[in-house]
Design a protein around this motif. Structure first.
Motif, PDB file in Angstrom:
ATOM      1  N   ARG A  30     -10.408  16.482  -5.406  1.00 16.97           N
ATOM      2  CA  ARG A  30      -9.173  17.030  -5.947  1.00 16.97           C
ATOM      3  C   ARG A  30      -9.050  16.700  -7.426  1.00 16.97           C
ATOM      4  NH1 ARG A  30      -5.906  14.836  -0.772  1.00 16.97           N
ATOM      5  NH2 ARG A  30      -6.465  16.502   0.656  1.00 16.97           N
ATOM      6  N   LEU A  31      -8.439  17.608  -8.155  1.00 14.60           N
ATOM      7  CA  LEU A  31      -8.277  17.453  -9.589  1.00 14.60           C
ATOM      8  C   LEU A  31      -7.490  16.182  -9.902  1.00 14.60           C
ATOM      9  CD1 LEU A  31      -8.871  18.967 -12.262  1.00 14.60           C
ATOM     10  CD2 LEU A  31      -6.576  19.947 -12.082  1.00 14.60           C
ATOM     11  N   GLY A  32      -8.048  15.333 -10.770  1.00 14.02           N
ATOM     12  CA  GLY A  32      -7.381  14.107 -11.177  1.00 14.02           C
ATOM     13  C   GLY A  32      -7.461  12.979 -10.170  1.00 14.02           C
ATOM     14  N   SER A  33      -8.201  13.170  -9.082  1.00 15.55           N
ATOM     15  CA  SER A  33      -8.296  12.156  -8.034  1.00 15.55           C
ATOM     16  C   SER A  33      -9.257  11.040  -8.441  1.00 15.55           C
ATOM     17  CB  SER A  33      -8.787  12.795  -6.735  1.00 15.55           C
ATOM     18  OG  SER A  33     -10.142  13.223  -6.885  1.00 15.55           O
ATOM     19  N   PRO A  34      -9.175   9.881  -7.769  1.00 18.16           N
ATOM     20  CA  PRO A  34     -10.143   8.808  -8.039  1.00 18.16           C
ATOM     21  C   PRO A  34     -11.589   9.267  -7.858  1.00 18.16           C
ATOM     22  CG  PRO A  34      -8.314   7.964  -6.742  1.00 18.16           C
ATOM     23  CD  PRO A  34      -8.132   9.451  -6.813  1.00 18.16           C
ATOM     24  N   THR A  81     -18.619   3.002  -7.765  1.00 21.11           N
ATOM     25  CA  THR A  81     -17.395   2.273  -7.424  1.00 21.11           C
ATOM     26  C   THR A  81     -16.184   3.158  -7.708  1.00 21.11           C
ATOM     27  OG1 THR A  81     -18.434   0.155  -7.952  1.00 21.11           O
ATOM     28  CG2 THR A  81     -16.025   0.215  -7.871  1.00 21.11           C
ATOM     29  N   VAL A  82     -15.332   3.293  -6.702  1.00 25.78           N
ATOM     30  CA  VAL A  82     -14.130   4.121  -6.823  1.00 25.78           C
ATOM     31  C   VAL A  82     -12.911   3.246  -6.568  1.00 25.78           C
ATOM     32  CG1 VAL A  82     -13.014   6.258  -6.092  1.00 25.78           C
ATOM     33  CG2 VAL A  82     -15.481   6.014  -5.830  1.00 25.78           C
ATOM     34  N   THR A  83     -11.918   3.350  -7.423  1.00 25.92           N
ATOM     35  CA  THR A  83     -10.665   2.608  -7.232  1.00 25.92           C
ATOM     36  C   THR A  83      -9.676   3.487  -6.476  1.00 25.92           C
ATOM     37  OG1 THR A  83     -11.016   1.373  -9.278  1.00 25.92           O
ATOM     38  CG2 THR A  83      -8.779   1.384  -8.371  1.00 25.92           C
ATOM     39  N   ARG A  84      -9.279   3.016  -5.317  1.00 27.26           N
ATOM     40  CA  ARG A  84      -8.374   3.803  -4.470  1.00 27.26           C
ATOM     41  C   ARG A  84      -6.992   3.917  -5.111  1.00 27.26           C
ATOM     42  NH1 ARG A  84     -10.787  -0.045  -0.790  1.00 27.26           N
ATOM     43  NH2 ARG A  84     -12.298   0.935   0.630  1.00 27.26           N
ATOM     44  N   ALA A  85      -6.295   4.981  -4.743  1.00 26.43           N
ATOM     45  CA  ALA A  85      -4.942   5.218  -5.258  1.00 26.43           C
ATOM     46  C   ALA A  85      -4.189   6.090  -4.264  1.00 26.43           C
ATOM     47  CB  ALA A  85      -5.011   5.902  -6.617  1.00 26.43           C
ATOM     48  N   PRO A  86      -2.845   6.083  -4.316  1.00 27.49           N
ATOM     49  CA  PRO A  86      -2.084   7.017  -3.475  1.00 27.49           C
ATOM     50  C   PRO A  86      -2.452   8.449  -3.856  1.00 27.49           C
ATOM     51  CG  PRO A  86      -0.653   5.330  -4.391  1.00 27.49           C
ATOM     52  CD  PRO A  86      -1.959   5.213  -5.106  1.00 27.49           C
ATOM     53  N   VAL A  87      -2.801   9.240  -2.877  1.00 32.58           N
ATOM     54  CA  VAL A  87      -3.207  10.623  -3.129  1.00 32.58           C
ATOM     55  C   VAL A  87      -2.240  11.544  -2.400  1.00 32.58           C
ATOM     56  CG1 VAL A  87      -5.028  12.337  -2.904  1.00 32.58           C
ATOM     57  CG2 VAL A  87      -5.623   9.953  -3.339  1.00 32.58           C
ATOM     58  N   ILE A 128      -9.372   8.166  -1.933  1.00 31.88           N
ATOM     59  CA  ILE A 128     -10.046   8.540  -3.176  1.00 31.88           C
ATOM     60  C   ILE A 128      -9.892  10.024  -3.496  1.00 31.88           C
ATOM     61  CG2 ILE A 128     -11.690   6.645  -2.899  1.00 31.88           C
ATOM     62  CD1 ILE A 128     -13.795   8.733  -2.108  1.00 31.88           C
ATOM     63  N   GLY A 129      -9.257  10.804  -2.601  1.00 28.13           N
ATOM     64  CA  GLY A 129      -8.931  12.191  -2.946  1.00 28.13           C
ATOM     65  C   GLY A 129     -10.051  13.190  -2.778  1.00 28.13           C
ATOM     66  N   VAL A 130     -10.848  13.036  -1.735  1.00 23.70           N
ATOM     67  CA  VAL A 130     -11.883  14.025  -1.450  1.00 23.70           C
ATOM     68  C   VAL A 130     -12.079  14.091   0.064  1.00 23.70           C
ATOM     69  CG1 VAL A 130     -13.785  12.353  -1.649  1.00 23.70           C
ATOM     70  CG2 VAL A 130     -14.246  14.789  -1.967  1.00 23.70           C
ATOM     71  N   LEU A 131     -12.206  15.310   0.585  1.00 21.66           N
ATOM     72  CA  LEU A 131     -12.453  15.495   2.008  1.00 21.66           C
ATOM     73  C   LEU A 131     -13.939  15.336   2.293  1.00 21.66           C
ATOM     74  CD1 LEU A 131     -10.183  18.605   2.734  1.00 21.66           C
ATOM     75  CD2 LEU A 131      -9.674  16.209   3.203  1.00 21.66           C
ATOM     76  N   SER A 132     -14.249  14.898   3.495  1.00 22.55           N
ATOM     77  CA  SER A 132     -15.649  14.749   3.891  1.00 22.55           C
ATOM     78  C   SER A 132     -15.811  15.182   5.338  1.00 22.55           C
ATOM     79  CB  SER A 132     -16.105  13.300   3.721  1.00 22.55           C
ATOM     80  OG  SER A 132     -15.313  12.430   4.515  1.00 22.55           O
ATOM     81  N   GLN A 133     -17.023  15.497   5.708  1.00 26.10           N
ATOM     82  CA  GLN A 133     -17.295  15.947   7.064  1.00 26.10           C
ATOM     83  C   GLN A 133     -18.701  15.541   7.479  1.00 26.10           C
ATOM     84  OE1 GLN A 133     -17.077  20.286   6.198  1.00 26.10           O
ATOM     85  NE2 GLN A 133     -19.211  20.374   6.852  1.00 26.10           N
ATOM     86  N   ILE A 134     -18.963  15.655   8.772  1.00 25.63           N
ATOM     87  CA  ILE A 134     -20.317  15.428   9.268  1.00 25.63           C
ATOM     88  C   ILE A 134     -21.204  16.549   8.760  1.00 25.63           C
ATOM     89  CG2 ILE A 134     -21.730  15.402  11.368  1.00 25.63           C
ATOM     90  CD1 ILE A 134     -19.384  13.967  12.735  1.00 25.63           C
ATOM     91  N   HIS A 135     -22.390  16.217   8.331  1.00 27.64           N
ATOM     92  CA  HIS A 135     -23.292  17.219   7.758  1.00 27.64           C
ATOM     93  C   HIS A 135     -23.645  18.270   8.814  1.00 27.64           C
ATOM     94  CE1 HIS A 135     -26.741  19.033   5.744  1.00 27.64           C
ATOM     95  NE2 HIS A 135     -26.363  18.417   4.638  1.00 27.64           N
ATOM     96  N   PRO A 136     -23.608  19.556   8.452  1.00 31.30           N
ATOM     97  CA  PRO A 136     -23.913  20.622   9.420  1.00 31.30           C
ATOM     98  C   PRO A 136     -25.266  20.449  10.107  1.00 31.30           C
ATOM     99  CG  PRO A 136     -22.991  21.559   7.423  1.00 31.30           C
ATOM    100  CD  PRO A 136     -23.197  20.104   7.146  1.00 31.30           C
TER     101      PRO A 136
END
Length: 478
Positions: free
Chosen positions: A191-195, A261-267, A119-127
């Motif tokens: 990311r710009l234009g990401s799902p 709801t997010v539609t996955r795509a090649p990122v 879906i074009g976004v990074l994630s991490q464990i909450h500090p």
């Protein structure tokens, strides 16, 4: 019973262990004339060949005469057990030699190719979830330093020095650090234009469920794997915006989740981004300085870097490879060709006995094809490794850049990768590299010319400020 494909799969992974013997021990390589076999261009010694034949016999007998029939799950566990045993033994000598699992293979290939279906976004464990375990790790490492002397907890051989009880405690802390807590996954800027951006997700939001599955208690890699998936498929995320963004009229209150709801795509992985910094010179005039951050060296990083460099159009440049663990070597070599004059040494790969495996130089020719000949500062820290250290070390040795920041990690080894018959990967360290000066950095790292540590509790970035000062002459450099 065992199928022939399973037998081949197990024997190939055992062969990977034998290959490592052939590659790591020169005495066994010399055994080519004394017996053994040559397979895939590599010498398998008599000792390793006997080892292989023993396993063939065990597996063949089990396939044909075992009283009980094993399930596919049991066979898979046997295979995983062999893989884990090989990795455990080889990691005692080298942190970067590994037989990948299927999951690890898919992740490694996606990172190197620079393309992921997600879906074009990074994630991490909450500090807030990680902080207690970080303190536990700090206290544990301090105890181990007092007992064993200075040891690097980031080096995989660290655990080899621990007692069984200490190792169990250490592994428990690492597991806790990589387990999603009650806050869920913390999102970075989409990311710009990401799902993710199209779906309305924002930086700072918390993902607590994916398709109804609670993320709390999952390992980080398993939680993020739920978000990724095949293109055009959908993921339903249960998200909690920060409290100040909650619309109390449409939500029941703090803690309620909104399903998006997010539609996955090649990122396409964006590994390079840039900005212009305007700073005051000594004469009072202002000058624009280019800032380029490289998060990893993946396929296409050089092309991205070139586009940013052209767009910036500056004469002074900061290249930031802090927290960049490396990646595809050819990408960093192509980037170096933009700065280093032709026909100069970049790196020299050598075996343990000092013999040269490979010597790489900047683009050869009669003309200087550099696209940038201005002043450069490279920002580094303790997590700058491998290809990042090649970039920093080569530019320093050829007096093309000043290094600012902290001492680098010290990964000066080169790996070769084999694809096994089951499509998993075997990555083996085959050489260490020397910088143009002849310095080997494996296990040592590179000291910066100007030592600066960014304080995350203060506004701004002290390392970037120091880099600008060096480029403008406010701070002296060697």
């Amino acid at each position: 019973m065992f199928s022939w494909s399973f037998l081949k799969r197990v024997c190939w992974i055992i062969l990977a262990f034998a290959i490592s013997f052939a590659a790591l021990h020169k005495k066994e390589i010399a055994a080519q004339e004394k017996g053994g076999i040559v397979l895939e261009g590599l010498v398998i010694s008599d000792e390793s060949l006997a080892f292989l034949r023993s396993f063939y016999q065990i597996l063949g007998a089990t396939e044909n005469t075992f009283y009980y029939e094993l399930t596919s799950e049991q066979k898979e566990r046997i295979f995983e057990g062999i893989r884990e045993a090989i990795n455990k033994e080889l990691s005692a000598q080298d942190c970067n030699t590994i037989v990948f699992s299927k999951k690890e293979t898919a992740r490694f290939r996606a990172e190197m190719d620079g393309t992921i279906a997600g879906i074009g976004v990074l994630s991490q464990i909450h500090p807030d979830d990680a902080r207690p375990h970080e303190r536990r790790l700090e206290k544990f490492v301090a105890r181990m330093h007092a007992k064993y002397g200075a040891i690097d907890a980031k080096n995989c051989t660290f655990a080899q020095r621990l007692s069984p009880v200490e190792k169990e405690e250490y592994e428990g802390i690492i597991t806790a650090l990589t387990t999603i807590g009650s806050h869920g996954l913390l999102l970075a800027e989409p990311r710009l234009g990401s799902p993710a951006e199209k779906a309305g997700l924002k930086k700072g939001w918390l993902v607590k469920t994916v398709d109804g599955k609670l993320l709390e208690g999952m390992r980080l890699e398993d939680g993020t794997a739920l978000i990724k998936g095949a293109p055009e498929t959908r993921a339903v995320l249960g998200v909690a915006p920060p409290e100040d963004e909650l619309d109390r009229q449409s939500r029941a209150g703090k803690g309620n989740l909104t399903e998006i709801t997010v539609t996955r795509a090649p990122v396409q992985s964006v590994s390079v981004w840039s900005a212009l910094i305007t700073a005051k010179k000594k004469d009072g005039r202002r000058e624009k300085i280019g800032y380029v951050r490289i998060t990893q060296f993946s396929k296409g990083s050089d092309e991205q870097f070139g586009a940013h460099l052209k767009r910036l159009a500056v004469k002074k440049l900061v290249i930031d490879v802090r927290d960049n663990g490396g990646g595809v070597r050819v990408e960093v070599l192509k980037i170096l060709d933009r700065f280093v004059p032709p026909n100069l040494a970049l790196i020299t790969a050598k075996k343990e006995d000092g013999s040269v495996v490979e010597k790489l130089s900047s683009v050869t020719g009669l003309f200087d094809n550099r696209t940038f000949a201005g002043k450069i500062v490279v920002l580094v820290n303790e997590n700058s490794a491998s290809a990042s250290e090649i970039l920093a070390g080569v530019l320093r040795d050829h007096k093309r850049a000043t290094l600012v920041g902290e001492k680098t990690l010290g990964k000066g080894s080169i790996q070769q990768t084999w694809t096994l018959p089951d499509e998993t990967l075997f990555k083996l360290t085959v050489a260490h590299y020397a910088l143009p000066s002849g310095e080997f950095i494996e296990g040592k790292g590179i000291e910066p010319d100007v030592k600066v540590v960014d304080d995350p509790n203060t506004p701004g970035d002290e390392a970037i400020s120091a880099a600008v000062d060096v480029l403008l002459g406010w701070k002296s450099s060697p």
